[in-house]
Scaffold this active site. Structure first.
Site, short mmCIF file in Angstrom:
data_model
loop_
_atom_site.label_atom_id
_atom_site.label_comp_id
_atom_site.label_asym_id
_atom_site.label_seq_id
_atom_site.Cartn_x
_atom_site.Cartn_y
_atom_site.Cartn_z
N ASN A 173 0.92 -1.22 -0.03
CA ASN A 173 0.05 0.05 -0.08
C ASN A 173 0.94 1.24 0.15
O ASN A 173 1.64 1.50 0.88
CB ASN A 173 -0.95 -0.16 1.09
CG ASN A 173 -1.89 1.26 1.27
OD1 ASN A 173 -1.44 2.20 1.00
ND2 ASN A 173 -3.02 0.77 1.85
N ALA A 174 0.84 1.99 -1.24
CA ALA A 174 1.78 2.93 -1.39
C ALA A 174 1.52 4.36 -0.23
O ALA A 174 2.44 4.78 0.27
CB ALA A 174 1.44 3.57 -2.74
N ASP B 129 -1.63 -3.60 9.87
CA ASP B 129 -2.83 -3.90 9.52
C ASP B 129 -3.67 -2.89 10.20
O ASP B 129 -3.69 -2.46 11.30
CB ASP B 129 -3.23 -5.20 9.77
CG ASP B 129 -4.61 -5.64 9.16
OD1 ASP B 129 -4.45 -6.00 7.79
OD2 ASP B 129 -5.56 -6.05 9.71
N SER B 130 -4.70 -2.36 9.41
CA SER B 130 -5.48 -1.17 9.81
C SER B 130 -6.82 -0.90 9.29
O SER B 130 -7.06 -1.81 8.31
CB SER B 130 -4.72 0.19 9.56
OG SER B 130 -4.25 0.12 8.16
N GLY C 165 -7.55 6.77 1.35
CA GLY C 165 -8.77 5.89 1.76
C GLY C 165 -9.92 6.56 2.30
O GLY C 165 -10.72 7.45 1.56
N LYS D 90 -2.06 14.97 10.74
CA LYS D 90 -2.64 13.56 10.72
C LYS D 90 -1.74 12.69 11.72
O LYS D 90 -1.94 11.99 12.45
CB LYS D 90 -2.78 12.81 9.41
CG LYS D 90 -3.31 11.57 9.53
CD LYS D 90 -3.46 10.98 8.09
CE LYS D 90 -4.19 9.48 8.14
NZ LYS D 90 -4.28 8.72 6.85
P1 ITT Z 1 -1.15 -4.26 2.95
O1 ITT Z 1 -1.89 -5.31 3.42
O2 ITT Z 1 -0.14 -4.69 1.62
O3 ITT Z 1 -0.25 -3.47 3.90
P2 ITT Z 1 -3.73 -2.84 2.53
O4 ITT Z 1 -4.15 -1.65 1.86
O5 ITT Z 1 -4.63 -4.25 1.95
O6 ITT Z 1 -2.25 -3.04 2.29
P3 ITT Z 1 -5.03 -3.42 5.03
O7 ITT Z 1 -5.50 -4.82 4.61
O8 ITT Z 1 -4.33 -3.01 6.48
O9 ITT Z 1 -4.05 -2.85 4.06
O10 ITT Z 1 -6.43 -2.12 4.70
C1 ITT Z 1 -6.34 -1.15 5.27
C2 ITT Z 1 -7.33 -0.15 4.78
O11 ITT Z 1 -7.67 0.44 5.93
C3 ITT Z 1 -6.78 0.97 3.76
O12 ITT Z 1 -6.58 0.15 2.46
C4 ITT Z 1 -7.53 1.68 4.10
O13 ITT Z 1 -9.14 1.53 3.37
C5 ITT Z 1 -8.07 1.94 5.36
N1 ITT Z 1 -7.07 2.61 6.05
C6 ITT Z 1 -6.00 2.46 6.78
N2 ITT Z 1 -5.56 3.41 7.51
C7 ITT Z 1 -6.00 4.47 6.96
C8 ITT Z 1 -5.91 5.94 6.94
O14 ITT Z 1 -4.76 6.42 7.99
N3 ITT Z 1 -6.62 6.53 6.36
C9 ITT Z 1 -7.73 6.40 5.50
N4 ITT Z 1 -7.91 4.91 5.41
C10 ITT Z 1 -7.08 4.04 6.00
#
Ligand code: ITT
Length: 200
Positions: free
Chosen positions: A10-11, A70-71, A152, A174
């Protein structure tokens, strides 16, 4: 330069890790830099489990200490969803302008708008137990989408401390209060205390 491998493709996460770690003298290397687009199955039940799965996968594959994030966004009125499904919610490749619009529509007239972002950062070191650090940013779902920064769900997440949406905040604003900022600072404290911060 002290290198940290972040097991993410995730860039936007990479950018935020760089914003926070590079000024402290760390070099952030991600799966994108390694041209690794392997999709690691995230089959855990919690942010912490999924972060550990990703970090351990990276540590095993590259034989180095590895970090993963993971977020996601948990919305009170949706019983905490999309939560760990945030990236896949309404389709992995669906544009966030659409996902955010759907959430705003579903919450139209809803007074219970509480929400929070969660972030679990796992640090996996070959031969050692994995450590997980968790951060939460509490706020609410705004009435309308605003701002161009972040990524996101940031345009629809209202941060009460600043009186504006997350995507209207500067990166420094942020990172100072965000779920990821809090988890990164906890991780760094552990990282330095345990002498991982030597040159690699
Ligand atoms: P990796 O697993 O490769 O790290 P991913 O995008 O699939 O990438 P996650 O499964 O952890 O990662 O999903 C996290 C999603 O939660 C992310 O794609 C956003 O939609 C949201 N998210 C997480 N942190 C955020 C933030 O700081 N601001 C906005 N949206 C966020």
């Amino acid at each position: 330069m002290k290198k940290i491998l972040i097991v993410t493709s995730n860039a936007n996460k990479v950018r935020e890790f760089k914003e926070m770690l590079e000024p402290l003298g760390y070099e952030v290397v991600s799966l994108r830099d390694l041209h690794d687009d392997e999709d690691v199955p995230e089959n855990g039940q919690t942010f912490a489990e999924n972060a550990a799965i990703k970090a351990e996968h990276g540590a095993k594959k590259y034989h180095v200490p590895a970090v993963a994030d993971d977020s996601g966004l948990c919305i009170d009125a949706f019983g905490g969803e999309p939560g760990i499904h945030s990236a896949r919610y309404l389709g992995h490749d669906t544009p966030y302008t659409y996902k955010n619009q759907v959430i705003l529509e579903r919450l139209k007239g809803e007074t219970n708008r509480g929400a929070e972002f969660h972030c679990a950062i796992a640090f996996a070191c070959p031969g050692k137990p994995t450590e997980v650090f968790e951060g939460v940013m509490r706020g609410s779902i705004a009435e309308e989408s605003r701002g161009e920064n972040g990524f996101g769900y940031d345009p629809i997440f209202y941060i009460p401390e600043y009186g504006k949406n997350s995507a209207e905040c500067t990166p420094d604003e942020k990172n100072a209060v965000s779920h990821r900022g809090k988890a990164v600072r906890m991780f760094l404290e552990y990282f330095k205390k345990n002498h991982y911060a030597e040159e690699q």
